[in-house]
Design a protein around this motif. Structure first.
Motif, PDB file in Angstrom:
ATOM      1  N   ILE A   1      86.127  40.729  66.681  1.00  0.00           N
ATOM      2  CA  ILE A   1      86.044  41.941  67.504  1.00  0.00           C
ATOM      3  C   ILE A   1      84.602  42.454  67.507  1.00  0.00           C
ATOM      4  CG2 ILE A   1      86.777  44.347  67.699  1.00  0.00           C
ATOM      5  CD1 ILE A   1      89.514  43.402  66.533  1.00  0.00           C
ATOM      6  N   LYS A   2      83.955  42.443  66.339  1.00  0.00           N
ATOM      7  CA  LYS A   2      82.565  42.911  66.255  1.00  0.00           C
ATOM      8  C   LYS A   2      81.632  42.049  67.099  1.00  0.00           C
ATOM      9  CE  LYS A   2      82.320  42.900  61.741  1.00  0.00           C
ATOM     10  NZ  LYS A   2      81.866  43.027  60.367  1.00  0.00           N
ATOM     11  N   GLU A   3      81.914  40.758  67.172  1.00  0.00           N
ATOM     12  CA  GLU A   3      81.068  39.814  67.903  1.00  0.00           C
ATOM     13  C   GLU A   3      81.662  39.437  69.258  1.00  0.00           C
ATOM     14  OE1 GLU A   3      78.108  38.915  66.836  1.00  0.00           O
ATOM     15  OE2 GLU A   3      78.316  40.014  64.971  1.00  0.00           O
ATOM     16  N   LYS A   4      82.554  40.263  69.767  1.00  0.00           N
ATOM     17  CA  LYS A   4      83.311  39.951  70.980  1.00  0.00           C
ATOM     18  C   LYS A   4      82.411  39.560  72.154  1.00  0.00           C
ATOM     19  CE  LYS A   4      86.603  42.028  74.205  1.00  0.00           C
ATOM     20  NZ  LYS A   4      87.419  43.217  74.477  1.00  0.00           N
ATOM     21  N   ALA A   5      81.412  40.340  72.463  1.00  0.00           N
ATOM     22  CA  ALA A   5      80.565  40.073  73.631  1.00  0.00           C
ATOM     23  C   ALA A   5      79.849  38.732  73.489  1.00  0.00           C
ATOM     24  CB  ALA A   5      79.554  41.198  73.825  1.00  0.00           C
TER      25      ALA A   5
END
Length: 91
Positions: free
Chosen positions: A5-9
């Protein structure tokens, strides 16, 4: 919060590039391109997927196995889970 989620992009950008590579293989096959260029494109996709998998595994180790404050048993469970993931990936 999960590392995916933190690294989603960043992860979505990588997977979209991989999708573009796969679509290029589809176009090559539809246009009956020779096997050398198709194999080269397939190797590129394999490398891209392997690189993304390595990144997710690395983040998993940092966020779940090396996480501060977790007990020894939780760390051991996380390590066993990671071993299972790596074994399934390497099949």
């Amino acid at each position: 919060m999960s590392h995916t989620i933190k690294e989603k992009a960043k992860l979505l950008a990588r997977i979209r590039r991989i999708r573009g590579q796969v679509e290029a293989i589809e176009r090559a096959l539809e246009s009956e391109l020779g096997c050398d260029p198709v194999m080269h494109m397939l190797a590129g996709v394999r490398g891209s997927v392997a690189g993304m998998m390595a990144e997710v595994i690395e983040d998993h180790i940092r966020d779940h196995i090396m996480a501060p404050g977790q007990g020894e048993e939780a760390g051991r469970d996380a390590a066993e889970h990671l071993i299972d993931v790596i074994r399934s990936y390497l099949k």
